[in-house]
Motif scaffolding. Structure first.
Motif, PDB file in Angstrom:
ATOM      1  N   UNK B  71      -9.194  -1.690 -23.417  1.00 25.94           N
ATOM      2  CA  UNK B  71      -8.807  -2.959 -22.816  1.00 25.94           C
ATOM      3  C   UNK B  71     -10.039  -3.677 -22.259  1.00 25.94           C
ATOM      4  N   UNK B  72     -10.922  -2.944 -21.622  1.00 29.28           N
ATOM      5  CA  UNK B  72     -12.135  -3.563 -21.070  1.00 29.28           C
ATOM      6  C   UNK B  72     -13.010  -4.160 -22.172  1.00 29.28           C
ATOM      7  N   UNK B  73     -13.016  -3.506 -23.334  1.00 29.86           N
ATOM      8  CA  UNK B  73     -13.877  -3.970 -24.419  1.00 29.86           C
ATOM      9  C   UNK B  73     -13.248  -5.126 -25.195  1.00 29.86           C
ATOM     10  N   UNK B  96      -5.736  -9.399 -23.930  1.00 32.07           N
ATOM     11  CA  UNK B  96      -6.738  -8.855 -24.843  1.00 32.07           C
ATOM     12  C   UNK B  96      -6.841  -9.678 -26.105  1.00 32.07           C
ATOM     13  N   UNK B  97      -7.998  -9.600 -26.730  1.00 33.85           N
ATOM     14  CA  UNK B  97      -8.141 -10.111 -28.078  1.00 33.85           C
ATOM     15  C   UNK B  97      -7.547  -9.040 -28.985  1.00 33.85           C
ATOM     16  N   UNK B 223      -4.613 -21.893 -16.370  1.00 32.13           N
ATOM     17  CA  UNK B 223      -4.572 -20.706 -15.523  1.00 32.13           C
ATOM     18  C   UNK B 223      -5.812 -19.861 -15.790  1.00 32.13           C
ATOM     19  N   UNK B 224      -6.803 -19.947 -14.889  1.00 33.98           N
ATOM     20  CA  UNK B 224      -8.038 -19.212 -15.121  1.00 33.98           C
ATOM     21  C   UNK B 224      -7.890 -17.744 -14.733  1.00 33.98           C
ATOM     22  N   UNK B 225      -8.804 -16.937 -15.192  1.00 34.14           N
ATOM     23  CA  UNK B 225      -8.807 -15.532 -14.807  1.00 34.14           C
ATOM     24  C   UNK B 225      -9.638 -15.319 -13.554  1.00 34.14           C
ATOM     25  N   UNK B 226      -9.739 -14.040 -13.127  1.00 35.03           N
ATOM     26  CA  UNK B 226     -10.539 -13.719 -11.936  1.00 35.03           C
ATOM     27  C   UNK B 226     -12.025 -13.793 -12.262  1.00 35.03           C
ATOM     28  N   UNK B 227     -12.798 -14.220 -11.304  1.00 38.53           N
ATOM     29  CA  UNK B 227     -14.250 -14.178 -11.429  1.00 38.53           C
ATOM     30  C   UNK B 227     -14.832 -13.410 -10.267  1.00 38.53           C
ATOM     31  N   UNK B 228     -15.541 -12.326 -10.452  1.00 40.79           N
ATOM     32  CA  UNK B 228     -15.733 -11.650 -11.732  1.00 40.79           C
ATOM     33  C   UNK B 228     -14.496 -10.844 -12.108  1.00 40.79           C
ATOM     34  N   UNK B 229     -14.305 -10.608 -13.397  1.00 38.93           N
ATOM     35  CA  UNK B 229     -13.160  -9.793 -13.831  1.00 38.93           C
ATOM     36  C   UNK B 229     -13.291  -8.347 -13.347  1.00 38.93           C
ATOM     37  N   UNK B 230     -12.179  -7.779 -12.884  1.00 36.11           N
ATOM     38  CA  UNK B 230     -12.196  -6.373 -12.458  1.00 36.11           C
ATOM     39  C   UNK B 230     -11.737  -5.504 -13.622  1.00 36.11           C
ATOM     40  N   UNK B 231     -12.577  -4.590 -14.072  1.00 33.39           N
ATOM     41  CA  UNK B 231     -12.207  -3.777 -15.243  1.00 33.39           C
ATOM     42  C   UNK B 231     -11.116  -2.743 -14.928  1.00 33.39           C
ATOM     43  N   UNK B 232     -10.518  -2.220 -15.983  1.00 36.81           N
ATOM     44  CA  UNK B 232      -9.539  -1.143 -15.842  1.00 36.81           C
ATOM     45  C   UNK B 232     -10.225   0.193 -15.600  1.00 36.81           C
ATOM     46  N   UNK B 233     -11.218   0.472 -16.433  1.00 38.11           N
ATOM     47  CA  UNK B 233     -11.766   1.820 -16.460  1.00 38.11           C
ATOM     48  C   UNK B 233     -12.725   2.064 -15.306  1.00 38.11           C
ATOM     49  N   UNK B 234     -12.628   3.259 -14.743  1.00 41.88           N
ATOM     50  CA  UNK B 234     -13.578   3.650 -13.703  1.00 41.88           C
ATOM     51  C   UNK B 234     -14.972   3.802 -14.306  1.00 41.88           C
ATOM     52  N   UNK B 236     -16.228   1.556 -16.630  1.00 40.06           N
ATOM     53  CA  UNK B 236     -16.776   0.255 -17.013  1.00 40.06           C
ATOM     54  C   UNK B 236     -17.407  -0.410 -15.797  1.00 40.06           C
ATOM     55  N   UNK B 237     -18.673  -0.824 -15.960  1.00 38.44           N
ATOM     56  CA  UNK B 237     -19.329  -1.491 -14.829  1.00 38.44           C
ATOM     57  C   UNK B 237     -19.021  -2.983 -14.850  1.00 38.44           C
ATOM     58  N   UNK B 238     -19.232  -3.606 -16.019  1.00 44.40           N
ATOM     59  CA  UNK B 238     -18.945  -5.045 -16.110  1.00 44.40           C
ATOM     60  C   UNK B 238     -18.249  -5.346 -17.434  1.00 44.40           C
ATOM     61  N   UNK B 239     -17.518  -6.458 -17.425  1.00 47.51           N
ATOM     62  CA  UNK B 239     -16.839  -6.909 -18.645  1.00 47.51           C
ATOM     63  C   UNK B 239     -17.810  -7.782 -19.430  1.00 47.51           C
ATOM     64  N   UNK B 240     -17.970  -7.448 -20.720  1.00 50.09           N
ATOM     65  CA  UNK B 240     -18.965  -8.183 -21.502  1.00 50.09           C
ATOM     66  C   UNK B 240     -18.341  -9.254 -22.392  1.00 50.09           C
ATOM     67  N   UNK B 241     -17.032  -9.158 -22.610  1.00 54.75           N
ATOM     68  CA  UNK B 241     -16.370 -10.109 -23.504  1.00 54.75           C
ATOM     69  C   UNK B 241     -16.314 -11.485 -22.835  1.00 54.75           C
ATOM     70  N   UNK B 242     -16.453 -12.534 -23.647  1.00 54.61           N
ATOM     71  CA  UNK B 242     -16.349 -13.893 -23.114  1.00 54.61           C
ATOM     72  C   UNK B 242     -14.945 -14.107 -22.537  1.00 54.61           C
TER      73      UNK B 242
END
Ligand SMILES: Cc1cc2nc3c(=O)[nH]c(=O)nc-3n(C[C@H](O)[C@H](O)[C@H](O)COP(=O)(O)OP(=O)(O)OC[C@H]3O[C@@H](n4cnc5c(N)ncnc54)[C@H](O)[C@@H]3O)c2cc1C
Lengths: 446, 628
Positions: B71-73, B96-97, B223-234, B236-242
């Motif tokens: 999901x994070x990817x 998700x895409x 309806x925008x998303x959160x900035x910065x996005x909070x990932x699911x996985x413990x 994942x440090x940051x979300x890289x997807x646009x």
């Protein structure tokens, strides 16, 4: 938690044994005896027992202490051996329930503690099964009877209010993305305020409602003028029902509470059963039938002088909990026994007016009452249990109302705990009840 | 012929997680699915998480499952639901895409050690033993037999699947993204019935897909998303997807009129569908009928990916005929000229009443057969994945001769779900909600790792990287937690720093001060400036952990009592009819549910305390997992 229960099973005169188990056991003994008596293990001592709040003398009896782990449950256990009368047993139970960290035991809880502490003799449990089953049956009946009446309506409305309040809170948590109201706390607070008020009032009510409903229910049935009211008067030995020769005097329900061989019994006189066009009377008969269905015991009276009146309506009630009286036998030269119906506990020729032939009937009635009450929990136990649950629910609702925390998930936790307590009285409140309420009330469906 | 330890049938969300978990534990695992390229396909809405569901994803991740990382990817919009409410009821969710999700899942699985993937349709189970049958493998539609002592069925909506659009009926497991029919699984249903399983029907639906190029976005609410996005996985440090926006529009009276006029053409209302649908996910027909006083319903327009124009209109699933769908959709603001790329449909399918399962998700009837996912009457990717994980773990452990690995209602949402399913069964598609968890304050999305990762490490389920990172985090939490416990201040002193607390003379620790809702970490650093050096994420976690401390302490007693009952085991071969002292009603209920613990028996409605006392005679104590 320390628990207590009447373990002698009988509410009958003679001896009643109330057993206490848990860490507060010693304190309970000190509190009721009002002194630090030396508790030598397994040694009986004679004492006065007092109500810890009012200092009222409750009874004089014996107390014995079994220190854990060498006890029935493996915990500290004490037994109060007291006079077995209903009032005495009730008084001591109430007194115990006032002590901190003491509450009446749930069904099977002593056994459960014994089991948890590896103290249970498994073969003993086998015999327990039947007893427990009988107990549940009679409890169920008691509960049903309550749910049927005014009290039942109150309980149902509490449950309903609670579910509504919980549904509002939960919908704003689990479905916050949906078009649901966001001012939930302001909607829920009035509901809870009212609910809490109702419970508080109910607790302060001197438990009038409950007292009316406890005890074994004996319903008197028969055609108009068969002698129902005379029997009621005979049993209660005072004129409670208007006895006259005009058929249909007792249009509604008359109820008298008696102590029969030490057990609380409610004798219910009902409207005479007959086919009629009178609307008020029809309602009276409907109520009579209702009470008959819920009764523990029924007494059907048949007027032998009126064999032509086919007492069908009364005869419908015959069964293994029915005693039949053939009344006015004194006026009939040779009693017509062809009237004696089949399925019943027994059939007695009597003359209610002058009490003729009543002795054997009374013997039988008492035997039946004892038989049934031995397996029934004392009403005072049910009552203390209910009150404890209500008090605890009240506490959770209090915390909700004081709302030092406005966090919705904590408010919801308060209600969940209150629901758990109330559920013991009103029937469980399940998450499915709340979801059902949410899905009927709100259009969910992203 | 190669012999596998575990075969997983179905490459959906349950199947992927099951195969991965089994392989992680070292079992020689085979995943068989209709098509390699549909592995990880999201049959419906390309979104992961939500309330309750997001909790499940975090728990799967805490046990080193794959869903959170996939999901994070692939997430193009992340939102923490209930951000403004307390931590226990916050749920991470992402859009998700669809393509990225599938590709990432396939990439991870094709390189997974101990896992082999094969494309085939399974038609039958290979069963051995006459009187006491057990599973010994699977048989494909070409007649090939593949052997394994443990088989996990995760066939989703495919068992005797039947698609409904208007009065059209098409046997299918679902429709593919290209609007093609995917074949249903017929043989397996027959096999399950042959072995005495009770199958029932359920129904679910999906809305039409729209061409985003033909939508007038200017009239829709963004309806925008959160900035910065909070990932699911413990991990994942940051979300890289646009990251991109979603939009909201609404139905109106005209829409409702069209639907009302054509109601008789809907498969739901013309009586074609017998299965029960989810109450929380009604079709637009249902909404219009049941809430007739509402003049408008909200629709989320959710993009299916970064490089596609397909839009998923969330909130208007339907089984109306195609022409009616077109008419009512085009009556909606912004959608007046929309092109429909694929019509919506309803699908009916078989599910196995989950009361026929043990808590390991192994069937009671056929040893070696495990069921996970939608086949058990649930709905949703996360619910499916969580069951897959547990079935995979238990099948692999069984083949290695190890004890079951179970989570209970006080451990995890996973435990709540499985317990609900196996003790109570379900008669509508089961979905997770936070209100199902009685220990909700404890079971948070933020502490899933603290609750579960250690258990996972204990059974060898968690990879080195995660174990390392987890242990680091835990030692920091312990270290700084201890520091916060040890720093103490009197109310008097605290008042000098402007903290409002009860002047009762009782000293309070920094940790306790943090648990007060009106005290911020900033204020505490004024007293103890050194605390500024504690890493932010550690402080945040410590604050959250202390938020509920009062309630949680009280709850501990409940949990101890609850676990006591969970450790009293009831045999599943117990004949309740022979037990004296149980009423007929109770006997019937217990016989149907066959609870595996005394606690589970207690949760069946109508089972009285007295009945439970009677059952004490028949319980065995579980010695492991000793209770305090
Ligand atoms: C039309 C529709 C609408 C839905 N709507 C919602 C919704 O609104 N909300 C929601 O939360 N969820 C919804 N879902 C549910 C969600 O898609 C499922 O819950 C989830 O995908 C279930 O996962 P699963 O792993 O159990 O099965 P699936 O994802 O269905 O995967 C099953 C897999 O098994 C394979 N397979 C099946 N049979 C065989 C066989 N015999 N041999 C080999 N391979 C086989 C299939 O090819 C497929 O890859 C919907 C699903 C559909 C189809």
């Amino acid at each position: 938690m320390t628990i207590f229960a009447l373990s002698s099973g009988k509410g009958r005169a003679g001896i009643g044994v109330i057993r206490v188990s848990g860490p507060q056991t010693k304190n309970a003994v000190f509190a009721l005896t009002k002194k630090n008596i030396s508790l030598n293990p397994r040694e009986m001592t004679l004492n006065w027992f007092y109500d810890p709040d009012t200092n009222e003398k409750l009874d004089r009896g014996m107390v014995v202490f079994f220190p854990g782990p060498c006890s029935f449950t493996g915990e500290d256990v004490a037994e109060f051996h007291i006079h077995g009368g209903y009032a005495v047993v009730g008084g001591v139970m109430e007194a115990l329930s006032k002590l901190p960290n003491l509450r009446s035991a749930e069904a099977g809880e002593f056994t459960r503690r014994a089991f948890d502490n590896d103290k249970m003799d498994l073969t003993a449990v086998e015999g327990l099964a039947d007893l427990i089953n009988a107990e549940t049956q009679s409890q169920k009946k008691q509960a049903l009877r309550q749910m049927d009446g005014e009290l039942g309506d109150i309980y149902k409305s509490w449950r309903h209010q609670l579910i509504t309040a919980m549904a509002y809170l939960e919908v704003s948590i689990d479905f916050s993305e949906e078009e649901v109201p966001d001012d939930v706390t302001s909607r829920v607070t009035p509901i809870i305020k009212k609910l809490k008020g109702d419970i508080t009032k109910h607790l302060a009510d001197g438990h009038r409602g409950e007292r009316l409903r406890h005890g074994l229910q004996v319903v008197i049935l028969g055609a108009p003028n068969a002698g129902k009211s005379t029997l009621l008067n005979f049993l209660s030995q005072r004129d409670v029902a208007i006895v006259s020769d005009i058929a249909g005097t007792t249009r509604d329900i008359l109820e008298v509470h008696l102590d029969l061989s030490g057990f609380p019994v409610s004798i219910v006189d009902t409207a005479g059963l007959r086919l009629t066009g009178d609307e008020i009377e029809i309602e009276g008969i409907r109520r009579a039938e209702q009470r008959a269905r819920d009764a523990d015991l029924k007494i059907v009276i048949i007027d032998v002088l009126e064999p032509s009146v086919p007492d069908k309506l009364a005869l419908n009630h015959l069964g293994d909990n029915t005693l039949v009286l053939l009344n006015k036998c004194d006026l009939l030269a040779n009693a017509n026994h062809s009237l004696a119906p089949g399925a019943s506990i027994g059939c007695w020729d009597v003359s209610l007016k002058d009490g003729l032939g009543m002795a054997p009937f009374m013997e039988a009635l008492k035997a039946q009452v004892e038989n049934r009450m031995e397996l029934t929990e004392t009403p005072s136990l049910t009552r203390t249990r209910h009150r404890a649950s209500l008090r605890s629910a009240e506490g959770h609702l209090d915390r909700f109302m004081s709302a030092e925390h406005a966090e919705i998930e904590l408010l919801s936790e308060d209600l969940r705990l209150a629901a758990r307590d109330l559920g013991k009285i009103t029937g469980d409140v399940d998450v499915e009840d709340i979801l059902e309420k949410i899905f009927t009330e709100f259009c969910i469906g992203k | 012929m190669i012999n596998f330890d575990v075969i997983v049938i179905g490459g959906g969300h349950a199947g992927c997680e099951a195969a991965a978990a089994s392989a992680r534990l070292g079992a020689n695992t085979l995943l068989i699915t209709h098509k390699i390229e549909t592995i990880g396909e999201m049959s419906c809405n390309p979104a992961i998480g939500g309330l309750g569901k997001g909790h499940l994803v975090r728990e799967i991740d805490a046990l080193d499952g794959i869903m959170g990382r996939v999901a994070d990817a692939s997430g193009v919009q992340f939102r923490m639901l209930n951000k403004r409410k307390g931590p226990a009821v916050r749920g991470p969710r992402c859009q998700s895409d669809r393509k990225l999700y599938r590709e990432e899942m396939q990439k991870i699985l094709t390189n997974y050690p101990n896992l082999i993937i094969r494309q085939a349709a399974v038609d039958d189970l290979w069963i051995k033993g006459g009187d006491q049958p057990s599973v010994s493998g699977v048989i494909t539609d070409t007649g090939e037999k593949i052997s394994a002592a443990r088989v996990i069925l995760t066939t989703g909506t495919f068992l005797r699947g039947m698609i409904h659009i208007g009065d059209e009926r098409i046997p299918a497991g679902r429709k593919s993204i290209a609007n093609e029919i995917e074949q249903p699984a017929i043989g397996l249903s027959a096999t399950l019935e042959k072995f005495g399983f009770n199958l029932q029907r359920l129904k679910t639906g999906t809305p039409a897909r729209l061409n985003g190029k033909t939508i007038d976005w200017s009239v829709c609410t963004e309806q925008p998303g959160d900035q910065p996005p909070v990932p699911f996985s413990f991990m994942t440090k940051t979300i890289k997807v646009r990251q991109i926006n979603c939009h909201i529009t609404h139905t109106n009276e005209k829409t409702h009129d069209i639907i009302r006029k054509n109601l008789h053409k809907s498969s739901m209302y013309s009586g074609h569908i017998e299965g029960a649908g989810p109450r929380y996910c009604p079709s637009i027909e249902d909404k219009v009928v049941r809430f007739s006083d509402k003049t408008s319903h909200q629709i989320f327009l959710e993009p299916e990916g970064l490089d596609t124009d397909t839009i998923y209109p969330n909130g208007i699933s339907t089984s109306l005929p195609v022409d009616v769908q077109e008419a009512y959709i085009r009556s909606i603001v912004g959608l007046e000229n929309v092109e429909i790329m694929q019509p919506g449909y309803a699908i009916e399918y078989d599910f196995v009443n989950p009361q026929q399962l043990l808590a390991t998700l192994e069937t009671k009837k056929l040893p070696g057969l495990y069921l996970a996912g939608q086949i058990n009457g649930t709905t949703g990717y996360e619910e499916a994945a969580a069951q897959g994980l547990m079935a995979g773990i238990n099948a692999a452990r069984a083949s290695a001769g190890c004890d079951p690995f179970l989570l209970d209602r006080a451990d995890a949402y996973i435990g709540v779900m499985i317990d609900d399913l196996v003790t109570k069964g379900t008669d509508e598609p089961y979905r997770m909600f936070t209100s199902r968890a009685e220990y909700r304050l404890k079971l948070r999305a933020d502490n899933a790792d603290q609750r579960l990762t250690e258990l996972g490490i204990g059974i060898g389920l968690v990879g080195k990287d995660r174990a390392l990172r987890f242990n680091e985090k835990i030692s920091k939490l312990r270290l700084f937690g201890k520091i916060l416990d040890d720093l103490k201040i009197s109310p008097n002193e605290a008042a000098k720093y402007g903290l409002k607390i009860n002047q009762d003379g009782v000293k309070r620790s920094a940790k306790i001060l943090l648990s007060y809702p009106n005290i911020e970490f900033e204020q505490i650093t004024n007293i103890w400036p050194n605390l500024r050096e504690v890493p932010t994420e550690i402080i945040e976690q410590l604050v959250v952990d202390s938020t509920y401390s009062g309630y949680l302490e009280r709850q501990e007693a409940d949990i101890v009592a609850f676990r006591k009952d969970e450790n009293l085991i009831l045999s599943t071969s117990l004949n309740y009819n022979l037990i004296g002292g149980l009423s007929n009603e109770v006997k019937e209920k217990l016989s149907k549910a066959m609870p595996t613990t005394l606690g589970a028996a207690a949760r069946i409605s109508g089972v009285t305390p007295a009945a439970l006392t009677t059952l004490l005679r028949y319980v065995k104590r579980k010695d492991k997992k000793a209770v305090a």
